[in-house]
Design a protein around this motif. Structure first.
Motif, PDB file in Angstrom:
ATOM      1  N   GLN A 140      -2.379   7.737   7.292  1.00 16.54           N
ATOM      2  CA  GLN A 140      -3.726   8.302   7.268  1.00 16.54           C
ATOM      3  C   GLN A 140      -4.471   8.061   6.175  1.00 16.54           C
ATOM      4  O   GLN A 140      -4.064   8.175   5.100  1.00 16.54           O
ATOM      5  N   MET A 141      -5.674   7.271   6.402  1.00 15.86           N
ATOM      6  CA  MET A 141      -6.483   7.100   5.347  1.00 15.86           C
ATOM      7  C   MET A 141      -7.494   7.842   5.353  1.00 15.86           C
ATOM      8  O   MET A 141      -8.445   7.878   6.223  1.00 15.86           O
ATOM      9  N   ASN A 142      -7.744   8.445   4.271  1.00 16.83           N
ATOM     10  CA  ASN A 142      -9.013   9.289   3.930  1.00 16.83           C
ATOM     11  C   ASN A 142      -9.673   8.828   2.781  1.00 16.83           C
ATOM     12  O   ASN A 142      -9.251   8.197   1.934  1.00 16.83           O
ATOM     13  N   VAL A 151      -4.375   4.084  -3.748  1.00 13.44           N
ATOM     14  CA  VAL A 151      -4.606   4.867  -2.644  1.00 13.44           C
ATOM     15  C   VAL A 151      -4.217   6.050  -2.814  1.00 13.44           C
ATOM     16  O   VAL A 151      -4.228   7.212  -1.810  1.00 13.44           O
ATOM     17  N   LYS A 152      -3.395   6.426  -3.970  1.00 12.92           N
ATOM     18  CA  LYS A 152      -2.776   7.959  -4.102  1.00 12.92           C
ATOM     19  C   LYS A 152      -3.638   8.740  -4.071  1.00 12.92           C
ATOM     20  O   LYS A 152      -4.752   8.764  -4.636  1.00 12.92           O
ATOM     21  N   VAL A 184       0.760  -1.050  -0.001  1.00 12.23           N
ATOM     22  CA  VAL A 184      -0.039  -0.075  -0.058  1.00 12.23           C
ATOM     23  C   VAL A 184       0.872   1.290   0.014  1.00 12.23           C
ATOM     24  O   VAL A 184       0.730   2.224  -0.769  1.00 12.23           O
ATOM     25  N   SER A 185       1.933   1.387   0.742  1.00  8.87           N
ATOM     26  CA  SER A 185       2.730   2.422   0.870  1.00  8.87           C
ATOM     27  C   SER A 185       4.079   2.073   1.699  1.00  8.87           C
ATOM     28  O   SER A 185       4.074   1.112   2.478  1.00  8.87           O
ATOM     29  N   CYS A 186       5.225   2.880   1.312  1.00  9.80           N
ATOM     30  CA  CYS A 186       6.450   2.536   1.836  1.00  9.80           C
ATOM     31  C   CYS A 186       7.099   4.017   2.190  1.00  9.80           C
ATOM     32  O   CYS A 186       6.951   4.651   1.209  1.00  9.80           O
ATOM     33  N   ILE A 187       7.815   4.168   3.246  1.00 12.37           N
ATOM     34  CA  ILE A 187       8.526   5.505   3.796  1.00 12.37           C
ATOM     35  C   ILE A 187      10.072   4.783   3.830  1.00 12.37           C
ATOM     36  O   ILE A 187      10.084   3.896   4.558  1.00 12.37           O
ATOM     37  N   THR A 206      -1.648   8.797   3.311  1.00 13.21           N
ATOM     38  CA  THR A 206      -0.609   9.490   3.600  1.00 13.21           C
ATOM     39  C   THR A 206       0.113   8.897   4.704  1.00 13.21           C
ATOM     40  O   THR A 206      -0.230   8.459   5.688  1.00 13.21           O
ATOM     41  N   ILE A 207       1.484   8.469   4.297  1.00 19.25           N
ATOM     42  CA  ILE A 207       2.453   7.744   5.334  1.00 19.25           C
ATOM     43  C   ILE A 207       3.327   8.819   5.790  1.00 19.25           C
ATOM     44  O   ILE A 207       3.897   9.819   5.010  1.00 19.25           O
ATOM     45  N   SER A 208       3.476   9.044   7.241  1.00 21.91           N
ATOM     46  CA  SER A 208       4.359   9.844   7.795  1.00 21.91           C
ATOM     47  C   SER A 208       5.097   9.040   9.043  1.00 21.91           C
ATOM     48  O   SER A 208       4.484   7.990   9.682  1.00 21.91           O
TER      49      SER A 208
END
Length: 121
Positions: A82-84, A64-65, A48-51, A69-71
């Motif tokens: 954060q999933m909106n 999901v773009k 889904v996401s990677c930082i 938001t990943i932080s």
């Protein structure tokens, strides 16, 4: 044994928001790439996401773009997702991973137990 711990999942209506958290006691997350993966019922697990450890150019799956938001909060040794504007197709078990990254893609070494996210009216 390093064990990421996820929290923040739950039931939310379509269009709603959730914030997932990932922590690892006694392990400094800021030196590692942190990823979020998910697995929906009957489907393969997907990234889904990677930082990255350098916080460069986070990766987001196309699905999901603009919504997720990943932080990091290094003071709290926690990574957030954060999933909106959640959609029913976002439903699944979300896993936090700790590891490395190559070209913004996470390569997990450790997996959490997962947290359930259900998007339904």
């Amino acid at each position: 044994q390093v064990q990421p711990v996820e929290s923040g999942g739950g039931l939310v209506q379509p269009g709603g928001s959730l914030r997932l958290s990932c922590a690892a006691s006694g392990f400094a997350l800021d030196y590692y790439a942190i990823g979020w993966f998910r697995q929906a019922p009957g489907k393969e697990r997907e990234g889904v996401s990677c930082i990255s450890s350098g916080d460069d150019d986070p990766y987001y799956a196309d699905s999901v773009k603009g919504r997720f938001t990943i932080s990091r909060d290094n003071a709290k040794n926690t990574v957030y997702l954060q999933m909106n504007s959640l959609k029913p197709e976002d439903t699944g078990v979300y896993y936090c991973t700790i590891g490395s990254s190559v070209q913004s893609m996470c390569i997990p070494a450790y997996w959490g137990q997962g947290t359930q996210v259900t998007v339904s009216s």
